[in-house]
Design a protein around this motif. Structure first.
Motif, PDB file in Angstrom:
ATOM      1  N   ILE A  42      -8.893   1.178   9.237  1.00 16.08           N
ATOM      2  CA  ILE A  42      -8.465   0.529   7.997  1.00 16.08           C
ATOM      3  C   ILE A  42      -7.533   1.486   7.272  1.00 16.08           C
ATOM      4  O   ILE A  42      -7.895   2.627   6.988  1.00 16.08           O
ATOM      5  N   SER A  43      -6.326   1.019   6.973  1.00 13.61           N
ATOM      6  CA  SER A  43      -5.370   1.891   6.308  1.00 13.61           C
ATOM      7  C   SER A  43      -4.349   1.043   5.553  1.00 13.61           C
ATOM      8  O   SER A  43      -4.541  -0.161   5.352  1.00 13.61           O
ATOM      9  N   ARG A  44      -3.268   1.670   5.152  1.00  9.79           N
ATOM     10  CA  ARG A  44      -2.218   1.000   4.394  1.00  9.79           C
ATOM     11  C   ARG A  44      -0.888   1.689   4.666  1.00  9.79           C
ATOM     12  O   ARG A  44      -0.841   2.840   5.130  1.00  9.79           O
ATOM     13  N   LEU A  45       0.185   0.969   4.384  1.00 10.75           N
ATOM     14  CA  LEU A  45       1.526   1.551   4.467  1.00 10.75           C
ATOM     15  C   LEU A  45       1.752   2.454   3.259  1.00 10.75           C
ATOM     16  O   LEU A  45       1.320   2.144   2.154  1.00 10.75           O
ATOM     17  N   GLU A  46       2.418   3.554   3.477  1.00  9.17           N
ATOM     18  CA  GLU A  46       2.747   4.434   2.361  1.00  9.17           C
ATOM     19  C   GLU A  46       3.699   3.734   1.405  1.00  9.17           C
ATOM     20  O   GLU A  46       4.665   3.091   1.820  1.00  9.17           O
ATOM     21  N   GLY A  47       3.430   3.831   0.128  1.00  5.27           N
ATOM     22  CA  GLY A  47       4.301   3.277  -0.905  1.00  5.27           C
ATOM     23  C   GLY A  47       4.280   4.204  -2.095  1.00  5.27           C
ATOM     24  O   GLY A  47       4.471   5.414  -1.959  1.00  5.27           O
ATOM     25  N   ARG A  48       4.027   3.642  -3.279  1.00  9.11           N
ATOM     26  CA  ARG A  48       3.917   4.493  -4.464  1.00  9.11           C
ATOM     27  C   ARG A  48       2.701   5.417  -4.367  1.00  9.11           C
ATOM     28  O   ARG A  48       2.681   6.491  -4.955  1.00  9.11           O
ATOM     29  N   THR A  49       1.685   4.971  -3.608  1.00 11.70           N
ATOM     30  CA  THR A  49       0.545   5.836  -3.312  1.00 11.70           C
ATOM     31  C   THR A  49       0.820   6.570  -2.003  1.00 11.70           C
ATOM     32  O   THR A  49       0.948   5.934  -0.962  1.00 11.70           O
ATOM     33  N   PRO A  50       0.934   7.890  -2.031  1.00 12.93           N
ATOM     34  CA  PRO A  50       1.233   8.633  -0.799  1.00 12.93           C
ATOM     35  C   PRO A  50       0.108   8.505   0.217  1.00 12.93           C
ATOM     36  O   PRO A  50      -1.052   8.287  -0.124  1.00 12.93           O
ATOM     37  N   VAL A  51       0.481   8.649   1.484  1.00 13.36           N
ATOM     38  CA  VAL A  51      -0.463   8.670   2.595  1.00 13.36           C
ATOM     39  C   VAL A  51      -0.291  10.007   3.315  1.00 13.36           C
ATOM     40  O   VAL A  51       0.845  10.417   3.586  1.00 13.36           O
ATOM     41  N   PRO A  52      -1.383  10.704   3.628  1.00 18.55           N
ATOM     42  CA  PRO A  52      -1.239  11.972   4.358  1.00 18.55           C
ATOM     43  C   PRO A  52      -0.475  11.756   5.664  1.00 18.55           C
ATOM     44  O   PRO A  52      -0.675  10.737   6.339  1.00 18.55           O
TER      45      PRO A  52
END
Length: 262
Positions: A146-156
């Motif tokens: 379960i994850s998400r695409l990086e946007g305004r919230t950074p992703v490591p």
């Protein structure tokens, strides 16, 4: 001699309730009880239908938290709890997933206010149920990411979607419909264009849309059906793989509750 001041009541319990993906019937009985007993029901109205909190008591204060800041939400919760009254903080899906739970509970801990979490059905599981999908296929994949695409919230960097997709496990991608082309491009770095994808928009709501597509046509599908916020994408590399049958009920498979046939 002045009379002693009345004792201050013990703080009321704050319950974080997982409301599920939108269908009021998918909230747990425990969650419904917490809402029905609360003096304050604070719910994320941009994500949780008002029907989900219709079980609140007539005298309860029911507040939509969508236009409020974290501090404003906490001020309402704090004031009610310190009067000794129970609070229901209603989240979409499950509070443990993209729910800002840590920030809220840290404030409650600082004020000495007790809290608990009642889990809810997350949109990924509701979407899989709507399509009859199994995330795990024996001998093909046994994992769900379960994850998400990086946007305004950074992703490591280690969790960028193209890196996670290299596992070829089942994936549920949240919070990414507004950047469908970027999502398609990112996943395409590791997966072939024929990879099956199930798009579930507002699953559990009257406005629900469910669409099968492929990675190569993902952005086109999103644009065609105007799938905006509240869409979860199930990326399923194993969907068309035959796999093997589960051993759980095989006659020659023994476990703690059954002896294998000889």
């Amino acid at each position: 001699m002045d009379a002693a001041a009345p004792a201050r009541p013990a703080p009321g319990l704050v319950t974080f309730v997982g409301a599920g993906p939108g269908d009021p019937d998918l909230m747990t009985i425990k969650g419904q009880k917490a809402v029905a007993q609360a003096a304050l029901v604070l719910y994320a109205g941009s994500l949780v239908p008002r029907e989900v909190v219709a079980c609140a008591a007539p005298e309860a204060m029911v507040v939509d938290s969508a236009p409020l800041t974290l501090e404003q939400c906490h001020a309402l919760v704090r004031a009610t709890a310190l009067e000794g009254k129970p609070v229901a903080r209603v989240h979409t899906g499950d509070p443990s997933l993209y729910g800002a739970l840590r920030e809220q509970t840290a404030l409650l801990d600082a004020d000495g206010i007790p809290w608990r979490v009642v889990p809810g059905v997350t949109a990924a599981c509701a979407a899989a149920a709507a399509a009859g999908i199994t995330f795990t296929v024996p001998e093909v994949t046994q994992s769900l990411i379960i994850s998400r695409l990086e946007g305004r919230t950074p992703v490591p960097p280690r969790e960028h979607l193209h890196v996670l997709a290299q596992h070829r496990a089942s994936m549920a991608v949240y919070l990414s419909a507004a950047s469908a082309q970027a999502l398609q491009d990112e996943l395409s770095r590791s997966l072939p264009p024929e990879t099956p994808i199930f798009c579930a928009h507002m699953v559990g709501w009257p406005e629900e849309q469910l669409h099968w597509t492929t990675l190569g046509e993902l952005a086109q599908c999103v644009a065609r059906h105007n799938l905006t916020r509240q869409t979860v994408f199930l990326v399923l590399p194993a969907q068309n793989e035959e796999g093997a049958p589960s051993r759980l009920y095989a006659a020659d498979f023994s476990h703690g509750c059954r002896t294998a046939a000889s």
